[in-house]
Design a protein around this motif. Structure first.
Motif, PDB file in Angstrom:
ATOM      1  N   LYS A 105     -66.233 -45.252 -72.330  1.00  0.00           N
ATOM      2  CA  LYS A 105     -64.819 -46.146 -72.300  1.00  0.00           C
ATOM      3  C   LYS A 105     -64.064 -45.968 -70.712  1.00  0.00           C
ATOM      4  O   LYS A 105     -63.552 -46.155 -70.299  1.00  0.00           O
ATOM      5  CB  LYS A 105     -63.325 -44.657 -73.044  1.00  0.00           C
ATOM      6  N   GLY A 106     -65.390 -45.064 -69.950  1.00  0.00           N
ATOM      7  CA  GLY A 106     -65.671 -44.639 -68.884  1.00  0.00           C
ATOM      8  C   GLY A 106     -64.222 -44.008 -67.977  1.00  0.00           C
ATOM      9  O   GLY A 106     -63.773 -44.055 -66.677  1.00  0.00           O
TER      10      GLY A 106
ATOM     11  N   GLU B 293     -70.240 -47.244 -84.530  1.00  0.00           N
ATOM     12  CA  GLU B 293     -69.227 -47.676 -82.844  1.00  0.00           C
ATOM     13  C   GLU B 293     -69.729 -48.067 -81.923  1.00  0.00           C
ATOM     14  O   GLU B 293     -68.745 -48.182 -80.879  1.00  0.00           O
ATOM     15  CB  GLU B 293     -68.816 -45.609 -83.508  1.00  0.00           C
ATOM     16  N   LEU B 294     -71.906 -46.908 -81.960  1.00  0.00           N
ATOM     17  CA  LEU B 294     -72.052 -47.461 -80.570  1.00  0.00           C
ATOM     18  C   LEU B 294     -71.791 -48.694 -80.524  1.00  0.00           C
ATOM     19  O   LEU B 294     -71.620 -49.075 -79.193  1.00  0.00           O
ATOM     20  CB  LEU B 294     -73.627 -47.149 -80.162  1.00  0.00           C
TER      21      LEU B 294
ATOM     22  N   ASP C 295     -70.425 -32.963 -77.174  1.00  0.00           N
ATOM     23  CA  ASP C 295     -71.673 -33.895 -76.129  1.00  0.00           C
ATOM     24  C   ASP C 295     -70.793 -35.098 -76.699  1.00  0.00           C
ATOM     25  O   ASP C 295     -70.857 -36.669 -76.621  1.00  0.00           O
ATOM     26  CB  ASP C 295     -73.004 -33.601 -77.255  1.00  0.00           C
ATOM     27  N   ASP C 296     -70.106 -35.069 -78.125  1.00  0.00           N
ATOM     28  CA  ASP C 296     -69.869 -36.509 -79.057  1.00  0.00           C
ATOM     29  C   ASP C 296     -68.536 -36.854 -77.928  1.00  0.00           C
ATOM     30  O   ASP C 296     -68.773 -38.182 -78.014  1.00  0.00           O
ATOM     31  CB  ASP C 296     -69.235 -35.564 -80.195  1.00  0.00           C
ATOM     32  N   ALA C 297     -67.547 -36.269 -77.767  1.00  0.00           N
ATOM     33  CA  ALA C 297     -66.928 -36.654 -76.601  1.00  0.00           C
ATOM     34  C   ALA C 297     -66.846 -37.018 -75.579  1.00  0.00           C
ATOM     35  O   ALA C 297     -66.288 -38.369 -74.966  1.00  0.00           O
ATOM     36  CB  ALA C 297     -65.548 -34.834 -76.579  1.00  0.00           C
ATOM     37  N   ASN C 298     -68.137 -36.631 -74.556  1.00  0.00           N
ATOM     38  CA  ASN C 298     -68.232 -37.145 -73.170  1.00  0.00           C
ATOM     39  C   ASN C 298     -68.960 -38.462 -73.680  1.00  0.00           C
ATOM     40  O   ASN C 298     -68.634 -39.041 -72.865  1.00  0.00           O
ATOM     41  CB  ASN C 298     -69.187 -35.851 -72.669  1.00  0.00           C
ATOM     42  N   THR C 299     -69.820 -38.691 -75.399  1.00  0.00           N
ATOM     43  CA  THR C 299     -70.420 -39.983 -74.967  1.00  0.00           C
ATOM     44  C   THR C 299     -69.208 -41.073 -74.777  1.00  0.00           C
ATOM     45  O   THR C 299     -69.536 -41.949 -74.495  1.00  0.00           O
ATOM     46  CB  THR C 299     -71.257 -40.010 -76.352  1.00  0.00           C
ATOM     47  N   GLY C 300     -68.297 -40.891 -76.316  1.00  0.00           N
ATOM     48  CA  GLY C 300     -67.382 -41.972 -75.673  1.00  0.00           C
ATOM     49  C   GLY C 300     -66.382 -41.824 -74.734  1.00  0.00           C
ATOM     50  O   GLY C 300     -65.969 -42.888 -73.774  1.00  0.00           O
TER      51      GLY C 300
END
Length: 218
Positions: free
Chosen positions: A157-158, A36-37, A148-153
């Protein structure tokens, strides 16, 4: 050593299976996360970083949360609710052994039974308390990991970061929870109903093979 393994064979077997499954989850989860990264042109993470990532924390504790909720609800509801013919229910007639008052004079009775008072009251409810406490801990960790995972995404995506107050009403978090909760409650429903009509010789979860379908309890 042999006696220890024999005396704890059931719990040890499940713990070994759990460890194997956890290691497999970590391996494949890390691969999926790094894929994903890479799709978002981000740097891949090592094992140590993955174990502290929201991706791992969320995927682990959203499952633990549902398991502990399921077991806590099952223990609590079987106190007063019954199912005719199920091995998972207390009997309709007579008194079940689990309902009798504890005897402090009984040989080898646990320490809280001998102590009495508030200690005994807590001990009487300790299994349910433990399951719901584990559920709450897992729920909080699931929420933390999911946020945390949602904010990483969002960062990839900016998009703007979400706060805990905003995310607690987010459909993603509750979708993660309910998709697991419903499967756990379905499995309990299936176990309760199937044990009315189906048997497994040698298992304490089943009624005797020659027992009537109407016979309730083990």
């Amino acid at each position: 050593m042999k006696s220890f393994i024999k005396n704890n064979a059931l719990s040890l077997s499940f713990f070994v299976i759990f460890l194997f499954s956890l290691v497999a989850q970590i391996y494949f989860g890390k691969e999926e996360y790094n894929r994903e990264l890479a799709e978002n042109n981000a740097v891949s993470v090592d094992l140590k970083s993955y174990l502290t990532s929201g991706h791992f924390v969320e995927s682990t504790f959203e499952n633990w949360e549902s398991e502990f909720l399921q077991m806590g609800m099952f223990v609590l509801m079987t106190i007063s609710l019954m199912q005719k013919g199920s091995s998972e229910s207390k009997k309709f007639d007579g008194t079940d052994e689990v309902d009798r008052e504890p005897d402090p004079n009984k040989k080898d009775a646990p320490w809280p039974v001998k102590q009495g008072g508030a200690i005994l009251w807590l001990y009487k409810q300790s299994l349910t308390i433990a399951f719901f406490l584990l559920f709450l801990i897992s729920f909080v960790l699931h929420f933390y990991g999911s946020l945390d995972d949602a904010n990483t995404g969002n960062a990839l995506k900016g998009e703007p970061m979400q706060t805990a107050g905003q995310y607690i009403t987010d459909s993603r978090f509750w979708f993660e929870s309910f998709q697991n909760w419903q499967s756990e409650f379905l499995s309990i429903f299936a176990m309760i109903v199937l044990s009315i009509y189906l048997r497994q010789k040698g298992s304490p979860q089943s009624k005797p093979v020659d027992a009537s379908h109407n016979e309730t309890g083990e």
